[in-house]
Motif scaffolding. Structure first.
Motif, PDB file in Angstrom:
ATOM      1  N   ILE A 114       0.783  -1.133  -0.096  1.00  0.00           N
ATOM      2  CA  ILE A 114      -0.140  -0.023   0.257  1.00  0.00           C
ATOM      3  C   ILE A 114       0.741   1.232   0.144  1.00  0.00           C
ATOM      4  O   ILE A 114       0.654   2.162  -0.521  1.00  0.00           O
ATOM      5  CB  ILE A 114      -1.113  -0.017   1.071  1.00  0.00           C
ATOM      6  CG1 ILE A 114      -1.891  -1.139   1.090  1.00  0.00           C
ATOM      7  CG2 ILE A 114      -1.622   1.296   1.540  1.00  0.00           C
ATOM      8  CD1 ILE A 114      -2.943  -1.199   2.211  1.00  0.00           C
ATOM      9  N   SER A 115       2.059   1.192   0.730  1.00  0.00           N
ATOM     10  CA  SER A 115       2.744   2.342   1.047  1.00  0.00           C
ATOM     11  C   SER A 115       3.333   2.841  -0.447  1.00  0.00           C
ATOM     12  O   SER A 115       3.909   3.834  -0.508  1.00  0.00           O
ATOM     13  CB  SER A 115       3.732   2.201   2.161  1.00  0.00           C
ATOM     14  OG  SER A 115       4.803   1.156   1.840  1.00  0.00           O
ATOM     15  N   LYS A 116       3.544   1.788  -1.320  1.00  0.00           N
ATOM     16  CA  LYS A 116       4.224   2.150  -2.543  1.00  0.00           C
ATOM     17  C   LYS A 116       3.238   2.657  -3.651  1.00  0.00           C
ATOM     18  O   LYS A 116       3.873   3.077  -4.676  1.00  0.00           O
ATOM     19  CB  LYS A 116       5.028   0.728  -3.065  1.00  0.00           C
ATOM     20  CG  LYS A 116       6.033   0.364  -2.042  1.00  0.00           C
ATOM     21  CD  LYS A 116       6.681  -1.167  -2.771  1.00  0.00           C
ATOM     22  CE  LYS A 116       7.889  -1.540  -1.816  1.00  0.00           C
ATOM     23  NZ  LYS A 116       8.168  -2.783  -2.328  1.00  0.00           N
ATOM     24  N   LEU A 117       2.217   2.708  -3.299  1.00  0.00           N
ATOM     25  CA  LEU A 117       1.148   3.077  -4.276  1.00  0.00           C
ATOM     26  C   LEU A 117       1.275   4.632  -4.634  1.00  0.00           C
ATOM     27  O   LEU A 117       0.933   4.974  -5.666  1.00  0.00           O
ATOM     28  CB  LEU A 117      -0.255   2.777  -4.062  1.00  0.00           C
ATOM     29  CG  LEU A 117      -0.798   1.316  -3.637  1.00  0.00           C
ATOM     30  CD1 LEU A 117      -1.965   0.925  -3.081  1.00  0.00           C
ATOM     31  CD2 LEU A 117      -0.381   0.678  -5.120  1.00  0.00           C
ATOM     32  N   SER A 118       1.477   5.454  -3.736  1.00  0.00           N
ATOM     33  CA  SER A 118       1.659   6.953  -3.737  1.00  0.00           C
ATOM     34  C   SER A 118       2.301   7.465  -3.047  1.00  0.00           C
ATOM     35  O   SER A 118       2.213   7.306  -1.512  1.00  0.00           O
ATOM     36  CB  SER A 118       0.040   7.502  -3.717  1.00  0.00           C
ATOM     37  OG  SER A 118       0.151   8.848  -3.763  1.00  0.00           O
ATOM     38  N   SER A 119       3.490   8.294  -3.260  1.00  0.00           N
ATOM     39  CA  SER A 119       4.565   8.700  -2.556  1.00  0.00           C
ATOM     40  C   SER A 119       3.847  10.173  -1.779  1.00  0.00           C
ATOM     41  O   SER A 119       4.489  10.598  -0.859  1.00  0.00           O
ATOM     42  CB  SER A 119       5.688   9.035  -3.132  1.00  0.00           C
ATOM     43  OG  SER A 119       5.538  10.109  -4.163  1.00  0.00           O
ATOM     44  N   LYS A 120       2.799  10.551  -2.485  1.00  0.00           N
ATOM     45  CA  LYS A 120       2.000  11.719  -1.866  1.00  0.00           C
ATOM     46  C   LYS A 120       1.258  11.219  -0.590  1.00  0.00           C
ATOM     47  O   LYS A 120       0.657  12.139   0.010  1.00  0.00           O
ATOM     48  CB  LYS A 120       1.194  12.413  -2.944  1.00  0.00           C
ATOM     49  CG  LYS A 120       1.887  12.737  -4.007  1.00  0.00           C
ATOM     50  CD  LYS A 120       1.035  13.449  -5.087  1.00  0.00           C
ATOM     51  CE  LYS A 120       2.028  13.974  -6.358  1.00  0.00           C
ATOM     52  NZ  LYS A 120       0.951  14.483  -7.417  1.00  0.00           N
ATOM     53  N   THR A 121       0.965  10.045  -0.271  1.00  0.00           N
ATOM     54  CA  THR A 121       0.100   9.507   0.769  1.00  0.00           C
ATOM     55  C   THR A 121       0.808   9.075   1.880  1.00  0.00           C
ATOM     56  O   THR A 121       1.860   8.252   1.937  1.00  0.00           O
ATOM     57  CB  THR A 121      -0.870   8.333   0.406  1.00  0.00           C
ATOM     58  OG1 THR A 121      -1.741   8.920  -0.602  1.00  0.00           O
ATOM     59  CG2 THR A 121      -1.823   7.980   1.697  1.00  0.00           C
ATOM     60  N   LEU A 122       0.631   9.775   2.963  1.00  0.00           N
ATOM     61  CA  LEU A 122       1.405   9.408   4.294  1.00  0.00           C
ATOM     62  C   LEU A 122       0.494   8.150   5.092  1.00  0.00           C
ATOM     63  O   LEU A 122      -0.656   8.295   5.262  1.00  0.00           O
ATOM     64  CB  LEU A 122       1.352  10.478   5.416  1.00  0.00           C
ATOM     65  CG  LEU A 122       2.227  10.393   6.597  1.00  0.00           C
ATOM     66  CD1 LEU A 122       3.535  10.043   6.209  1.00  0.00           C
ATOM     67  CD2 LEU A 122       1.876  11.617   7.449  1.00  0.00           C
ATOM     68  N   VAL A 123       1.056   6.998   5.077  1.00  0.00           N
ATOM     69  CA  VAL A 123       0.425   5.777   5.634  1.00  0.00           C
ATOM     70  C   VAL A 123       0.733   5.785   7.103  1.00  0.00           C
ATOM     71  O   VAL A 123       2.084   5.613   7.464  1.00  0.00           O
ATOM     72  CB  VAL A 123       0.999   4.484   4.785  1.00  0.00           C
ATOM     73  CG1 VAL A 123       0.513   3.273   5.438  1.00  0.00           C
ATOM     74  CG2 VAL A 123       0.592   4.804   3.428  1.00  0.00           C
TER      75      VAL A 123
END
Length: 371
Positions: A188-197
């Motif tokens: 999941i964390s690799k899907l978007s660098s703009k999303t803080l997981v």
């Protein structure tokens, strides 16, 4: 000048997001001297080393501002002893006044008006007001099926299409106990660098599903892991928690906190708790033993229940949540109704303590529900 009640109608107005906010609240008063199976706390208290350390606090330690030197390093050593694959630097750890404060600080640092917070439902209730305070939009996907499976596909599709600012993953989830494989979290964390997981691991000790052995924060900079001493080490009343992530992210989150938010008592207790990991491990094992015993009893009597991860389970009493909660309290036992939560109509969440404590719960439950 005469001051009347109407004079205060012109008082300063708060931000509209705060004025419209329904604050997170929990029934915290009148719980002492009862069997506390309502908030998933440690039910037997902290290590004797913690009590000894607190009793030894000097007048000077009380009168000066807290000092945190060495605590991050001790936590790194503790985590590495549990799993040699965990590779952390002390700069990748932030100390907070409980995990609640770290959650609020993360939203304060990264949540802009109009940004999207993505989560699941039902889950820990404090995420939503933290997003609402910042004027964020909230999207949540319900857990799926009778076993409350994580809506992995829907979450992934939403991230790819919308790049939400913050994703909250409670793992295992409170209150459903849903567990998400750590490799899935990395995916999941690799899907978007703009999303803080943000991965809330407060109950990880009861399942062993931590993402920490799988992540290199120098390479995965958009992931934060939250840990607490409330559920296992018994320090809920002292308020101390940790955020673990890329050092630049931790630095940014720390900027929105006060310089002395964590008090000296909590720091001293944390040092002592870290010295007695066998005590914590023993308590976790007692909870797991009690969980297995109670699940067998409930299944034998065909009581509807759901056990997942964490030190809690869901229960549907024949007498209903309101009656059961009230009569258990009259018996000296606290549980918490989940009746108003999405997909949990009629349920209670029950924390799991020691085998002796759960035998007491079971005796009272059987009597009230006429089993």
């Amino acid at each position: 000048m005469e001051i009347t009640e109407n004079s205060f109608l012109d008082m300063p107005k708060p931000r509209r997001e705060v004025e419209a906010l329904n604050p997170y609240s929990a029934p915290l008063e009148g719980r002492r001297n009862l069997l506390r199976l309502d908030f998933n706390e440690n039910t037997i208290g902290p290590s004797p080393l913690v009590i000894q350390a607190l009793r030894g606090i000097t007048r000077e330690e009380v009168s000066i501002y807290p000092e945190y030197s060495g605590l991050k390093e001790k936590l790194v050593i503790n985590l590495n002893k549990k799993n040699a694959s965990i590779n952390l630097d002390s700069s990748e750890i932030g100390i907070f006044n409980g995990v609640d404060a770290s959650i609020n600080a993360i939203f304060h640092a990264y949540g802009n008006n109009g940004d999207v917070m993505l989560s699941t439902s039902p889950t820990f209730g404090y995420y939503t007001p933290c997003a609402q305070m910042r004027g964020m939009k909230i999207t949540s996907f319900p857990y799926e099926g009778k076993d409350f499976k994580y809506p992995f596909k829907k979450i992934c599709e939403f991230i790819i299409q919308n790049n939400p600012k913050i994703l909250l993953i409670c793992n295992p989830n409170n209150p459903t106990g849903t567990r998400l494989n750590p490799e899935k979290i990395i995916e999941i964390s690799k899907l978007s660098s703009k999303t803080l997981v943000v991965v809330d691991e407060l109950y990880e000790a009861f399942t062993g599903d931590s993402v920490l052995p799988y992540v290199n924060f120098k390479k995965t900079s958009n992931l934060i892991v939250l840990r607490s001493f409330s559920k296992t080490a018994g320090l809920a009343g002292l308020r101390i928690g940790f955020a673990i992530g890329n050092s630049k992210i931790i630095n940014i989150v720390n900027r929105v906190t006060g310089p002395y938010d964590v008090n000296s008592f909590a720091v001293i207790a944390a040092f002592a708790a870290l010295k007695d990991q066998p005590y914590v491990d023993s308590y976790v094992n007692q909870v797991l033993e009690a969980s297995k015993w109670l699940k067998t009893k409930l299944e034998k009597y065909k009581v509807k229940c759901h056990f997942g991860g964490g030190n809690y389970f869901l229960l549907w009493a024949k007498s209903g949540p309101t009656v059961m909660e009230k009569e258990l309290k009259e018996s000296g036992i606290l549980v918490r109704s989940m009746d108003m939560k999405i997909n949990l109509k009629g349920s209670l969440r029950v924390s799991i303590g020691t085998l002796e404590q759960m035998k007491r719960f079971w005796a009272a439950f059987k009597l009230i529900d006429k089993l």
